[in-house]
Motif scaffolding. Structure first.
Motif, short mmCIF file in Angstrom:
data_model
loop_
_atom_site.label_atom_id
_atom_site.label_comp_id
_atom_site.label_asym_id
_atom_site.label_seq_id
_atom_site.Cartn_x
_atom_site.Cartn_y
_atom_site.Cartn_z
N ASN A 151 -2.38 -2.85 -7.51
CA ASN A 151 -1.99 -4.23 -7.64
C ASN A 151 -3.52 -4.97 -7.17
O ASN A 151 -3.79 -4.92 -6.09
CB ASN A 151 -0.92 -4.64 -6.81
N VAL A 152 -3.97 -5.54 -8.04
CA VAL A 152 -5.15 -6.39 -7.81
C VAL A 152 -5.08 -7.73 -6.81
O VAL A 152 -5.73 -8.02 -6.20
CB VAL A 152 -6.00 -6.92 -9.22
N ASN A 153 -3.68 -7.92 -6.91
CA ASN A 153 -3.34 -9.21 -5.94
C ASN A 153 -2.89 -8.71 -4.34
O ASN A 153 -2.37 -9.43 -3.77
CB ASN A 153 -2.19 -9.82 -6.48
N TYR A 154 -2.84 -7.32 -4.17
CA TYR A 154 -2.72 -6.86 -2.99
C TYR A 154 -3.41 -7.48 -1.83
O TYR A 154 -4.70 -7.61 -1.75
CB TYR A 154 -2.75 -5.43 -2.89
N SER A 155 -2.56 -8.28 -0.89
CA SER A 155 -3.25 -8.88 0.27
C SER A 155 -3.59 -7.93 1.46
O SER A 155 -4.52 -8.43 2.28
CB SER A 155 -2.32 -9.77 0.76
N GLY A 156 -3.22 -6.83 1.41
CA GLY A 156 -3.50 -5.87 2.59
C GLY A 156 -5.00 -5.12 2.52
O GLY A 156 -5.77 -5.45 1.67
N ASN A 157 -5.18 -4.38 3.40
CA ASN A 157 -6.48 -3.50 3.58
C ASN A 157 -6.41 -2.38 2.46
O ASN A 157 -5.70 -1.60 3.01
CB ASN A 157 -6.89 -3.28 4.80
N LYS A 158 -7.19 -2.44 1.42
CA LYS A 158 -7.13 -1.43 0.51
C LYS A 158 -7.66 -0.19 1.01
O LYS A 158 -7.14 0.98 0.42
CB LYS A 158 -7.68 -1.71 -0.78
N GLU A 159 -8.56 -0.18 1.70
CA GLU A 159 -9.28 1.08 2.34
C GLU A 159 -8.29 1.90 3.17
O GLU A 159 -8.09 2.97 2.90
CB GLU A 159 -10.56 0.83 3.07
N VAL A 161 6.04 5.54 -3.54
CA VAL A 161 5.75 4.78 -4.96
C VAL A 161 5.16 3.24 -4.75
O VAL A 161 4.39 2.96 -5.58
CB VAL A 161 6.95 4.82 -5.76
N GLN A 162 5.86 2.62 -3.69
CA GLN A 162 5.33 1.45 -3.36
C GLN A 162 3.88 1.33 -2.86
O GLN A 162 3.07 0.54 -3.38
CB GLN A 162 6.27 0.76 -2.17
N MET A 163 3.52 2.31 -2.12
CA MET A 163 2.12 2.50 -1.65
C MET A 163 1.19 2.56 -2.91
O MET A 163 0.37 1.97 -2.89
CB MET A 163 1.90 3.62 -0.70
N GLU A 164 1.45 3.22 -3.62
CA GLU A 164 0.52 3.46 -4.96
C GLU A 164 0.75 2.24 -5.87
O GLU A 164 -0.56 2.00 -6.32
CB GLU A 164 1.11 4.77 -5.87
N LEU A 210 -4.94 1.77 3.00
CA LEU A 210 -3.84 2.08 2.40
C LEU A 210 -4.47 3.28 1.53
O LEU A 210 -3.52 4.17 1.27
CB LEU A 210 -3.51 0.89 1.10
N LYS A 211 -5.57 3.34 1.07
CA LYS A 211 -6.09 4.50 0.23
C LYS A 211 -6.13 5.79 1.08
O LYS A 211 -5.79 6.90 0.74
CB LYS A 211 -7.45 4.09 -0.24
N GLU A 212 -6.37 5.37 2.52
CA GLU A 212 -6.55 6.70 3.33
C GLU A 212 -5.21 7.03 3.53
O GLU A 212 -4.66 8.32 3.76
CB GLU A 212 -7.23 6.11 4.51
N GLN A 213 -4.20 6.11 3.80
CA GLN A 213 -2.50 6.48 4.13
C GLN A 213 -2.06 7.15 2.92
O GLN A 213 -1.66 8.33 3.18
CB GLN A 213 -1.79 5.26 4.28
N ILE A 214 -2.34 7.03 1.70
CA ILE A 214 -1.85 7.37 0.41
C ILE A 214 -2.63 9.17 0.39
O ILE A 214 -1.94 10.24 0.10
CB ILE A 214 -2.31 6.87 -0.78
N GLU A 215 -3.85 9.16 0.69
CA GLU A 215 -4.60 10.45 0.69
C GLU A 215 -4.03 11.29 1.82
O GLU A 215 -3.69 12.68 1.47
CB GLU A 215 -6.12 10.35 0.99
#
Length: 202
Positions: free
Chosen positions: A170-178, A162-165, A180-185
């Motif tokens: 979150n538009v202010n997320y400071s990490g690498n969104k790409e 849930v936190q990952m999603e 994070l997206k791969e991890q969620i997938e």
């Protein structure tokens, strides 16, 4: 005696005031939106395609009758026990060879699901089933998937699913969104939500 004329009310600015009030209410009012059950419909196909053959042991059957009673795998069950039963089915990992599941923690029974990618939960409702019961059953089945996804996310990335999603949205997320997206997938592919609803029985 001369009559006094009553003073006139200056209504010239009434339109401006009404316009300003309208703008104020448009800006400050929040519109409630109904949150529904997220379901993805199968794509439209021009040619008829035969459905894939699924082994009976990879199907978890949940039937709700008109009296709001559950029949799970041909056995009566209380709604409170449904989530745990669904988790046990999805997490069984009874397959061998190419169908083996190396991240499943279930009993690996040969009589239950081979792999989470092959496991399907089939829900059948009666037309007289109460809406509240229908939603509760849906919630319990989706909660089973969420539990398993959360467990894998904590094991692999030390963070709840849930936190990952939430971080991804979150538009202010400071990490690498790409990343994070791969991890969620990856987590979603490990535990794909295969929830099939059959036509309600009358």
């Amino acid at each position: 005696m001369a009559r006094r004329s009553s003073p006139e009310v200056n209504a010239g600015s009434m339109a401006d005031i009404a316009f300003l009030l309208l703008i104020f209410f448009l800006v400050t009012t929040t519109i409630e939106t109904d949150s529904g059950i997220s379901r993805k419909l199968p794509p439209m196909q021009e040619d008829e395609v035969e459905p894939p053959i699924i082994k009976q042991k990879n199907i978890f059957s949940v039937i709700v009758n008109r009296n709001n009673e559950l029949l799970v795998e041909d056995e009566p069950m209380e709604i409170g026990a449904l989530r745990e039963a669904a988790i046990e089915f999805l997490d069984n990992g009874g397959g061998t060879g190419p169908e083996a599941c190396d991240y499943c923690q279930g009993p690996r029974s040969p009589n239950s699901s081979d792999n989470p990618n092959k496991a399907v939960i089939m829900l059948v409702n009666d037309r007289a089933t109460e809406y509240g019961t229908y939603i509760t059953v849906q919630n319990e089945l989706v909660a089973a998937y969420n539990h398993l996804r959360d467990r894998s996310a904590r094991r692999l990335y030390n963070k709840s699913f849930v936190q990952m999603e939430e971080d991804y949205d979150n538009v202010n997320y400071s990490g690498n969104k790409e990343t994070l997206k791969e991890q969620i997938e990856e987590i979603r592919n490990m535990w794909p939500q295969k929830l099939s609803e059959a036509e309600p029985k009358s």
